[in-house]
Design a protein around this motif. Structure first.
Motif, PDB file in Angstrom:
ATOM      1  N   ARG A 555      -9.537  -0.795   2.391  1.00 36.04           N
ATOM      2  CA  ARG A 555      -8.701  -0.007   1.942  1.00 36.04           C
ATOM      3  C   ARG A 555      -7.664   0.473   2.790  1.00 36.04           C
ATOM      4  NH1 ARG A 555     -12.824   3.018  -2.562  1.00 36.04           N
ATOM      5  NH2 ARG A 555     -12.592   1.404  -4.098  1.00 36.04           N
ATOM      6  N   ARG A 556      -8.264   1.086   4.108  1.00 38.92           N
ATOM      7  CA  ARG A 556      -7.278   1.503   4.985  1.00 38.92           C
ATOM      8  C   ARG A 556      -6.410   0.352   5.558  1.00 38.92           C
ATOM      9  NH1 ARG A 556     -10.963   3.196   8.117  1.00 38.92           N
ATOM     10  NH2 ARG A 556     -10.910   1.371   9.837  1.00 38.92           N
ATOM     11  N   VAL A 557      -6.893  -0.566   5.767  1.00 35.49           N
ATOM     12  CA  VAL A 557      -5.969  -2.021   6.470  1.00 35.49           C
ATOM     13  C   VAL A 557      -5.218  -2.421   5.226  1.00 35.49           C
ATOM     14  CG1 VAL A 557      -6.069  -4.348   6.959  1.00 35.49           C
ATOM     15  CG2 VAL A 557      -7.943  -2.663   7.916  1.00 35.49           C
ATOM     16  N   ILE A 566      -2.849  -7.077   3.842  1.00 31.54           N
ATOM     17  CA  ILE A 566      -3.378  -7.301   2.661  1.00 31.54           C
ATOM     18  C   ILE A 566      -4.578  -8.513   2.767  1.00 31.54           C
ATOM     19  CG2 ILE A 566      -3.232  -8.130   0.343  1.00 31.54           C
ATOM     20  CD1 ILE A 566      -0.561  -6.569   0.361  1.00 31.54           C
ATOM     21  N   GLU A 567      -3.984  -9.584   3.485  1.00 27.53           N
ATOM     22  CA  GLU A 567      -4.847 -10.731   3.621  1.00 27.53           C
ATOM     23  C   GLU A 567      -6.141 -10.326   4.570  1.00 27.53           C
ATOM     24  OE1 GLU A 567      -2.417 -13.780   5.512  1.00 27.53           O
ATOM     25  OE2 GLU A 567      -1.749 -14.265   3.302  1.00 27.53           O
ATOM     26  N   ILE A 570      -8.465  -8.459   2.240  1.00 25.12           N
ATOM     27  CA  ILE A 570      -9.634  -9.299   1.357  1.00 25.12           C
ATOM     28  C   ILE A 570     -10.539  -9.733   2.098  1.00 25.12           C
ATOM     29  CG2 ILE A 570      -9.282 -11.354   0.162  1.00 25.12           C
ATOM     30  CD1 ILE A 570      -6.545 -10.827  -0.600  1.00 25.12           C
ATOM     31  N   LYS A 571     -10.228 -10.184   3.452  1.00 23.49           N
ATOM     32  CA  LYS A 571     -11.295 -10.833   4.097  1.00 23.49           C
ATOM     33  C   LYS A 571     -12.581  -9.985   4.406  1.00 23.49           C
ATOM     34  CE  LYS A 571      -8.660 -14.253   6.448  1.00 23.49           C
ATOM     35  NZ  LYS A 571      -8.068 -14.806   7.851  1.00 23.49           N
ATOM     36  N   ILE A 572     -12.175  -8.565   4.463  1.00 21.66           N
ATOM     37  CA  ILE A 572     -12.960  -7.661   4.895  1.00 21.66           C
ATOM     38  C   ILE A 572     -13.906  -7.394   3.681  1.00 21.66           C
ATOM     39  CG2 ILE A 572     -13.302  -5.151   5.586  1.00 21.66           C
ATOM     40  CD1 ILE A 572     -10.802  -5.327   7.369  1.00 21.66           C
ATOM     41  N   ARG A 592      -6.934  -6.853  -7.231  1.00 20.26           N
ATOM     42  CA  ARG A 592      -5.512  -6.312  -7.305  1.00 20.26           C
ATOM     43  C   ARG A 592      -4.663  -6.867  -5.921  1.00 20.26           C
ATOM     44  NH1 ARG A 592      -3.699  -1.711  -4.840  1.00 20.26           N
ATOM     45  NH2 ARG A 592      -5.867  -1.071  -4.195  1.00 20.26           N
ATOM     46  N   TRP A 593      -5.305  -6.915  -4.887  1.00 27.06           N
ATOM     47  CA  TRP A 593      -4.575  -7.418  -3.829  1.00 27.06           C
ATOM     48  C   TRP A 593      -3.860  -8.727  -3.960  1.00 27.06           C
ATOM     49  CZ3 TRP A 593      -9.158  -5.269  -0.348  1.00 27.06           C
ATOM     50  CH2 TRP A 593      -9.145  -3.893  -0.318  1.00 27.06           C
ATOM     51  N   ASN A 594      -4.724  -9.772  -4.568  1.00 26.69           N
ATOM     52  CA  ASN A 594      -4.471 -10.949  -4.747  1.00 26.69           C
ATOM     53  C   ASN A 594      -3.063 -10.887  -5.733  1.00 26.69           C
ATOM     54  OD1 ASN A 594      -5.874 -12.634  -3.364  1.00 26.69           O
ATOM     55  ND2 ASN A 594      -7.846 -12.515  -4.657  1.00 26.69           N
TER      56      ASN A 594
END
Length: 611
Positions: A555-557, A566-567, A570-572, A592-594
Motif C-alpha cells: 500500500r505504501r509503494v 502500482i505494478e 501488485i507484485k508485493i 483496484r490497482w489493476n
C-alpha cells in the motif's frame, strides 16, 4: 501374175492344213483323255474283274470304296491304287487320291483320340501303308499324339499327387493346365472328370474339419469323436490318408493319456477310457490290456494283502508282446514288495497304538524295514516322523512345563531362569517352536523392564523441550529390543520439533531484513513447519504478521500513484499466501490497482454492468 497367185493359194492351203491337223490331233487327245478319265457306266469291282480291269475302272472302284468313309474301306481304296505301276500315266491323280484318303484315315483316327483312345488311334494310323507319299506326316502325327498324351498324363499324375497330399487348391490349379492340351478328350471329358474328383475330395475333406476341431481340444471325449468322424472316410477317398493321419494322431494322444493314467495310478480313469475305445479302432487290443491293468490297480489300492495278491495275478495276464508288458512287470514287482511291506507297516502301527516311548521306538524299527524303492516308503516315513515327534513331545514336555512354572514369578530373574530351562529343547525337537515363542516372550519382558526407565527419562526430557538430550537417551535402546520401535517413534517426533525450531529461527532471521523478498522467504520457510509440532501456532502467527507487513508495504509503494509503483505494489501483494487474514485484503487491493492501470477496461466493465 499367175505365179504370184499360185504362191498365195499355196500359203492359204498350208495354213488350212495346219489348222485341220491341229484340230484333229487336239480332238484325238481330248477324246483319249475323256475315254481314260470317264468312268464306265456299269463297271465290275469284284476281285476277279479287277485282275483284268483298266486303271480307270480301279480308280472308280477305289472311289466307291472310299465313299463309305470308314477305315477299312479307305485302306481298301488305297490298296486298289497302290497296285498300279509307279510310272502309270495317271500316277499324279492316283497319288492325290491316296494322300486324300490317308488324311481321311488320320481324321478318323483322331476321332478315336478325342474319345480318349490313344492306342486305338495309333493302331488305325499305322494301318496306312508306309509307301504312301505322305507317310512321314503319319509318323509325325503319331509322335505328336504320344507327346500330347504324355503331357496330359503328367498333369494328371501331378493332380493325383496333390490330391494325395490333401492340397485341393493346388490340385485345381494343376488341373486347369488340361485346358491347354490340344485334345478334346483332355480339354473336356478328362478335365471335367478331374474337377469333379477334386470337388468330391474337397467335400470329403470338409467332413474332417470337425475332426480337426475336436482333435485340438485334446480331451478324451474329443479324441474319441475325432476317431468316429475320420472313420467314416472310405479307403477309396483321396481324404483317406488325411483321415488315417487324424485317427493315428488321436490314438497317439489317447495313448499319452493312458500313460498319464498309469503313471498317476488313476485306475478308474484308465478303466473308463478302455471301455470307450471303438471296436474298429487299432487300439482295441491295447484297450483289453488297459482294462486288466486298471482292475489290478484298483485291487492294489485296497491296501490289503489279498488285494495285492489279486493285483499281481491280473498283471501277469498281460502278454509279452503288449506295449504295457514292461509296465505291468514293473507294477507287479512293486505290488509284491508292497505286500511284504504292508505286513511290516501293519505290525508297526499295532505297536504304536499304546503310545509309550518303548512301543513307539519298536514301531519305528519295524517301519524302517520298508525300503526306499517301495511305494509304501513315503507312507512309512510319515508314520516314523509322527512317532518320533510323539516321543520328543513326551520327553520335552516336562522341561517346557518347568520353564513355564518358573516364569510365573514375573520378575527378571524368574524370566531368565525360565529361558535357561526352555533352552534345553534343541532346534530339531517337536516342541522347539513352542519353546522359542515362550523364550521370545520372556526375553521381551526382561527388555521392557530394563529399557522402560530409559524411555521414561527420554520422554521426560522431551516434554521439557530438551529434544536433543531426549534423543541421546532414547538412542541407548538397541535395535531388536522390545521398546525399540516405540523409542524410534519418539526420536522421530523430537527431531521434527528440532527441525521446526530451526526453520522458525531461519524464518525470523530472514524477516529481520524487513524487505518484501525477505518477508516472502520467511513465510515460505515457516509454512514448511508441520502442524503436529508444538511451535506450529507460533509459526502461523509469524506468517500472519509478515503477511500484514507485506500488505502495508504494498500500500505504501502504491501510494505514489505512478505506473511503476502500482505494478511493484501488485507484485508485493501477490506474495501474501492464502489462508492468512491479509490475503483477502491483498486480492481486493490487486483488483483496484489493476483497474487503475487499465481505466478503459474498467469503464467498459462498468458500462456493461450498468446496462
Amino acid at each position: 501374175m499367175t505365179t504370184q497367185t499360185e504362191n498365195n493359194n499355196w500359203k492359204i492351203s498350208w495354213q488350212l492344213l495346219s489348222l485341220i491337223l491341229a484340230v484333229s490331233f487336239g480332238g484325238i487327245g481330248f477324246l483319249a483323255t475323256t475315254v481314260l478319265l470317264r468312268l464306265p457306266s456299269n463297271p465290275s469291282c469284284n476281285s476277279i474283274s479287277l485282275l483284268f480291269s483298266s486303271a480307270t475302272n480301279r480308280i472308280y472302284c477305289a472311289q466307291l470304296s472310299a465313299e463309305k468313309n470308314d477305315v477299312d474301306s479307305l485302306l481298301k481304296a488305297i490298296s486298289l491304287l497302290e497296285e498300279l505301276s509307279p510310272n502309270h500315266p495317271l500316277r499324279n491323280e492316283i497319288n492325290r487320291h491316296i494322300k486324300e484318303w490317308s488324311n481321311e484315315i488320320l481324321v478318323l483316327a483322331e476321332k478315336e483320340l478325342n474319345q480318349g483312345k490313344l492306342e486305338e488311334a495309333i493302331a488305325i494310323a499305322r494301318k496306312i501303308p508306309s509307301t504312301v507319299e505322305n507317310f512321314s506326316i503319319v509318323q509325325e502325327t503319331i509322335t505328336q499324339w504320344r507327346e500330347i498324351w504324355d503331357k496330359a498324363e503328367a498333369i494328371q499324375e501331378e493332380v493325383e499327387s496333390e490330391l494325395k497330399n490333401s492340397q485341393w487348391n493346388k490340385a485345381f490349379l494343376v488341373a486347369v493346365k488340361l485346358l491347354n492340351i490340344e485334345n478334346d478328350y483332355w480339354q473336356t471329358t478328362k478335365y471335367q472328370e478331374t474337377v469333379k474328383t477334386i470337388n468330391l475330395a474337397r467335400e470329403e475333406s470338409k467332413q474332417l474339419d470337425g475332426a480337426y476341431v475336436t482333435l485340438r481340444s485334446g480331451d478324451l471325449d474329443s479324441l474319441l469323436k475325432t476317431i468316429e468322424i475320420a472313420s467314416t472316410i472310405p479307403p477309396s477317398s483321396y481324404s483317406y490318408n488325411e483321415a488315417s493321419k487324424l485317427i493315428e494322431e488321436a490314438e497317439n494322444k489317447i495313448t499319452d493319456i493312458v500313460v498319464g493314467f498309469v503313471d498317476n495310478k488313476n485306475w478308474n480313469g484308465l478303466g473308463d477310457l478302455a471301455s470307450r475305445i471303438p471296436d474298429q479302432s487299432k487300439l482295441k487290443n491295447q484297450a483289453r490290456d488297459w482294462t486288466i491293468i486298471a482292475s489290478a490297480g484298483r485291487n492294489a489300492n485296497l491296501g490289503t494283502v489279498s488285494g495285492m495278491e489279486l493285483a499281481v495275478a491280473e498283471a501277469e495276464q498281460i502278454p509279452s508282446d503288449s506295449k504295457l508288458y514292461s509296465k505291468a512287470r514293473e507294477l507287479s514287482q512293486g505290488w509284491i514288495a508292497q505286500k511284504e511291506d504292508l505286513v511290516h507297516l501293519a505290525n508297526a502301527r499295532d505297536l504304536a497304538r499304546s503310545g509309550t516311548i518303548g512301543d513307539l521306538n519298536a514301531a519305528i524299527a519295524k517301519a524302517e524295514l520298508v525300503t526306499n524303492d517301495n511305494p509304501l516308503y513315503r507312507e512309512a516315513r510319515q508314520e516314523i516322523r509322527q512317532w518320533k515327534r510323539d516321543i520328543q513331545i513326551q520327553e520335552d514336555k516336562p522341561i517346557l512345563a518347568k520353564a513355564q512354572e518358573l516364569a510365573l514369578g514375573n520378575n527378571v530373574q524368574s524370566w531368565q531362569n525360565a529361558i535357561n530351562q526352555a533352552s534345553q529343547i534343541q532346534s530339531d525337537r517337536a516342541l522347539y517352536s513352542e519353546a522359542s515363542d515362550s523364550i521370545r516372550e520372556w526375553r521381551r519382558n526382561i527388555e521392557r523392564v530394563e529399557d522402560q526407565p530409559i524411555l521414561d527419562q527420554a520422554i521426560s526430557l522431551g516434554n521439557g523441550n530438551n529434544y536433543q538430550q531426549a534423543i541421546n537417551v532414547a538412542s541407548r535402546i538397541g535395535r531388536g529390543r522390545a521398546l525399540y520401535t516405540e523409542s524410534q517413534n519418539q526420536i522421530r517426533r523430537w527431531r521434527r520439533e528440532i527441525n521446526a525450531e530451526e526453520d522458525l529461527q531461519r524464518a525470523y532471521q530472514n524477516a529481520q531484513n524487513n524487505d518484501p523478498q525477505s518477508l516472502s522467504t520467511a513465510i515460505s520457510i515457516a509454512r514448511r513447519i508441520p502442524s503436529t509440532t508444538t511451535i506450529e501456532n507460533q509459526s502461523r502467527q509469524a506468517i500472519n504478521r509478515w503477511s500484514e507487513q507485506l500488505l502495508i508495504t504494498a500500500r505504501r509503494v502504491a501510494s505514489d500513484y505512478s505506473l511503476t509503483s502500482i505494478e511493484q505494489a501488485i507484485k508485493i501483494a501477490e506474495m501474501i499466501p492464502s489462508g492468512t487474514p491479509a490475503y483477502n485484503q491483498a486480492r481486493e487491493e490487486i483488483r483496484r490497482w489493476n483497474n487503475d492501470l487499465n481505466p478503459s477496461l474498467n469503464y467498459e466493465v462498468r458500462s456493461t454492468n450498468y446496462e
